[in-house]
Motif scaffolding. Structure first.
Motif, PDB file in Angstrom:
ATOM      1  N   ALA A 125       0.937  -1.305   0.188  1.00  0.00           N
ATOM      2  CA  ALA A 125       0.328   0.122   0.249  1.00  0.00           C
ATOM      3  C   ALA A 125       1.492   1.302   0.092  1.00  0.00           C
ATOM      4  O   ALA A 125       0.447   2.016  -0.477  1.00  0.00           O
ATOM      5  CB  ALA A 125      -0.896   0.317   1.297  1.00  0.00           C
ATOM      6  N   ARG A 126       1.914   1.366   1.021  1.00  0.00           N
ATOM      7  CA  ARG A 126       2.401   2.404   0.675  1.00  0.00           C
ATOM      8  C   ARG A 126       3.208   2.673  -0.322  1.00  0.00           C
ATOM      9  O   ARG A 126       3.893   3.539  -1.595  1.00  0.00           O
ATOM     10  CB  ARG A 126       4.032   2.128   1.525  1.00  0.00           C
ATOM     11  CG  ARG A 126       3.835   2.659   3.306  1.00  0.00           C
ATOM     12  CD  ARG A 126       4.585   2.478   3.967  1.00  0.00           C
ATOM     13  NE  ARG A 126       4.432   3.097   5.449  1.00  0.00           N
ATOM     14  CZ  ARG A 126       3.679   2.197   6.745  1.00  0.00           C
ATOM     15  NH1 ARG A 126       3.986   0.488   6.628  1.00  0.00           N
ATOM     16  NH2 ARG A 126       3.500   2.576   7.885  1.00  0.00           N
ATOM     17  N   ALA A 127       3.971   1.585  -1.192  1.00  0.00           N
ATOM     18  CA  ALA A 127       4.157   1.747  -2.635  1.00  0.00           C
ATOM     19  C   ALA A 127       3.529   2.103  -3.981  1.00  0.00           C
ATOM     20  O   ALA A 127       3.419   3.305  -4.309  1.00  0.00           O
ATOM     21  CB  ALA A 127       4.714   0.014  -3.106  1.00  0.00           C
ATOM     22  N   GLU A 128       1.722   1.989  -3.395  1.00  0.00           N
ATOM     23  CA  GLU A 128       1.397   2.324  -4.344  1.00  0.00           C
ATOM     24  C   GLU A 128       0.691   4.041  -3.610  1.00  0.00           C
ATOM     25  O   GLU A 128      -0.641   4.410  -4.041  1.00  0.00           O
ATOM     26  CB  GLU A 128       0.070   1.453  -4.127  1.00  0.00           C
ATOM     27  CG  GLU A 128       0.442   0.404  -5.673  1.00  0.00           C
ATOM     28  CD  GLU A 128      -1.017  -0.777  -5.176  1.00  0.00           C
ATOM     29  OE1 GLU A 128      -1.822  -0.373  -5.159  1.00  0.00           O
ATOM     30  OE2 GLU A 128      -0.826  -1.687  -5.478  1.00  0.00           O
ATOM     31  N   ARG A 129       1.402   4.462  -2.695  1.00  0.00           N
ATOM     32  CA  ARG A 129       0.962   5.885  -2.314  1.00  0.00           C
ATOM     33  C   ARG A 129       0.418   6.231  -1.161  1.00  0.00           C
ATOM     34  O   ARG A 129      -0.343   7.449  -0.939  1.00  0.00           O
ATOM     35  CB  ARG A 129       0.735   6.864  -3.333  1.00  0.00           C
ATOM     36  CG  ARG A 129       2.207   6.910  -3.988  1.00  0.00           C
ATOM     37  CD  ARG A 129       2.201   8.292  -5.179  1.00  0.00           C
ATOM     38  NE  ARG A 129       3.160   8.386  -5.641  1.00  0.00           N
ATOM     39  CZ  ARG A 129       3.004   9.371  -7.376  1.00  0.00           C
ATOM     40  NH1 ARG A 129       2.192  10.238  -7.623  1.00  0.00           N
ATOM     41  NH2 ARG A 129       4.384   9.242  -8.141  1.00  0.00           N
ATOM     42  N   GLY A 132      -0.580   3.022   3.787  1.00  0.00           N
ATOM     43  CA  GLY A 132      -0.038   1.914   4.238  1.00  0.00           C
ATOM     44  C   GLY A 132      -0.832   0.946   5.293  1.00  0.00           C
ATOM     45  O   GLY A 132      -0.284  -0.096   5.985  1.00  0.00           O
ATOM     46  N   ARG A 133      -1.333   1.554   5.545  1.00  0.00           N
ATOM     47  CA  ARG A 133      -2.511   1.032   6.989  1.00  0.00           C
ATOM     48  C   ARG A 133      -3.538   0.071   6.257  1.00  0.00           C
ATOM     49  O   ARG A 133      -4.199   0.346   5.640  1.00  0.00           O
ATOM     50  CB  ARG A 133      -2.628   2.110   7.847  1.00  0.00           C
ATOM     51  CG  ARG A 133      -2.214   2.461   8.790  1.00  0.00           C
ATOM     52  CD  ARG A 133      -2.954   3.365   9.813  1.00  0.00           C
ATOM     53  NE  ARG A 133      -2.244   4.820  10.527  1.00  0.00           N
ATOM     54  CZ  ARG A 133      -1.248   4.252  11.720  1.00  0.00           C
ATOM     55  NH1 ARG A 133      -1.697   3.463  12.317  1.00  0.00           N
ATOM     56  NH2 ARG A 133      -0.713   5.357  12.224  1.00  0.00           N
ATOM     57  N   VAL A 134      -3.627  -1.053   7.219  1.00  0.00           N
ATOM     58  CA  VAL A 134      -4.673  -2.413   6.599  1.00  0.00           C
ATOM     59  C   VAL A 134      -5.446  -2.457   7.024  1.00  0.00           C
ATOM     60  O   VAL A 134      -5.835  -1.654   8.499  1.00  0.00           O
ATOM     61  CB  VAL A 134      -3.951  -3.545   6.122  1.00  0.00           C
ATOM     62  CG1 VAL A 134      -4.520  -4.087   5.772  1.00  0.00           C
ATOM     63  CG2 VAL A 134      -2.478  -3.333   5.442  1.00  0.00           C
ATOM     64  N   GLN A 135      -6.953  -2.015   6.598  1.00  0.00           N
ATOM     65  CA  GLN A 135      -8.329  -1.852   7.325  1.00  0.00           C
ATOM     66  C   GLN A 135      -8.664  -3.597   7.272  1.00  0.00           C
ATOM     67  O   GLN A 135      -8.442  -4.590   6.740  1.00  0.00           O
ATOM     68  CB  GLN A 135      -9.856  -1.649   6.432  1.00  0.00           C
ATOM     69  CG  GLN A 135      -8.482   0.048   5.674  1.00  0.00           C
ATOM     70  CD  GLN A 135      -9.810   1.271   7.000  1.00  0.00           C
ATOM     71  OE1 GLN A 135      -9.391   1.204   7.475  1.00  0.00           O
ATOM     72  NE2 GLN A 135     -10.196   2.245   6.228  1.00  0.00           N
TER      73      GLN A 135
END
Length: 282
Positions: A125-129, A132-135
């Protein structure tokens, strides 16, 4: 705990379970009535059909590509969460199965695998801007494991939504499937590492929503609710069976609404006027 897996008022807002129903006593460790347990399968089918008919009318808020990890209930795997993941995907979320096979409880394979899964999704997620937090969305036993994840890697978890999850269970008698769970205990990690009866409070910065039903036929609803008045931790009641709760239209709307919100600017759930009839009055 489900073999495969709720407070709104007249305003449709979240509320803690109150009044006489929440008083301490023998009812708190009693299982749901056998009559409700016997109706689980039939009620779940009705709830599934209701979702099929009403899905387009719900019109829940949309997400913006955040990763969502959906955890199944007892003796279920990713096939059981696929319908909910498909709906969330259609609303703009990137919904993932847990990829750990059948949920047999807190084994080392499952506990370690979940941490690795969240860290991998967070990095992607961080790589996709994204931040980075996952629900996390957990169905029944899956919700207990989701809360454990939020304790272990809180900086990688955005929020937790539990569906009929008895995370406040204090006695095996609160579940009609206690015998099934206990039969698998030889596979589980030690109680020093994970004790289902001793669940510590979650980090304050990880918002939680506990969806529950007082007509749950598998687990006691009292084991499925947050402490009243705890900031950013709420309980939302729905009219539902246990098995059908992940497919209940009221549940689906709550999950979508919560996942679409910004965890950093948490507000309690409030159903829109057109859907308030889906949520029990106080």
């Amino acid at each position: 705990m489900t073999p495969a897996g709720a407070p709104g008022g007249t305003t449709g807002r979240s509320r803690p379970p109150g009044g006489g129903d929440g008083a301490a006593g023998s009812d708190e460790v009693a299982p749901p009535p056998l009559s409700l347990f016997a109706l689980e399968s039939a009620r779940a089918r009705v709830e599934w059909l209701s979702l099929v008919v009403s899905q387009r009318l719900l019109d829940p808020p949309r997400g913006s590509g955040e990763p969502v990890l959906v955890l199944p209930g007892l003796l279920a795997g990713d096939e059981a969460t696929e319908p909910l993941r498909r709906i969330l995907g259609g609303l703009g979320h990137v919904a993932h199965g847990w990829g750990l096979g059948v949920n047999v409880g807190p084994t080392a394979h499952i506990l370690d695998g979940l941490v690795a899964r969240v860290l991998a999704l967070s990095e992607a997620a961080r790589a996709e801007r994204h931040d980075g937090r996952v629900q996390l969305v957990g169905i029944s036993l899956g919700g207990i494991l989701a809360r454990e994840l939020a304790r272990q890697v809180p900086d990688h978890v955005g929020r937790v939504v539990t569906i009929g999850s008895p995370f406040r269970i204090v006695d095996h008698r609160q579940s009609r499937l206690a015998g099934v769970f206990q039969s698998l205990s030889h596979l589980h990690v030690s109680r020093e590492r994970f004790d289902i009866f001793r669940q510590d409070a979650l980090p304050q910065h990880v918002p939680t929503t506990a969806v529950y039903s007082r007509s749950d036929g598998v687990v006691s609803w009292r084991a499925c609710v947050e402490d009243p008045g705890t900031e950013a931790h709420e309980s939302v009641e729905v009219h539902s069976s246990h098995t059908g709760m992940p497919y209940n239209p009221a549940t689906v709307y709550v999950v979508a609404d919560r996942l679409a919100g910004d965890p950093a600017h948490w507000q309690p759930f409030r159903a829109p006027t057109r859907l308030r009839h889906l949520y029990p009055a106080p």
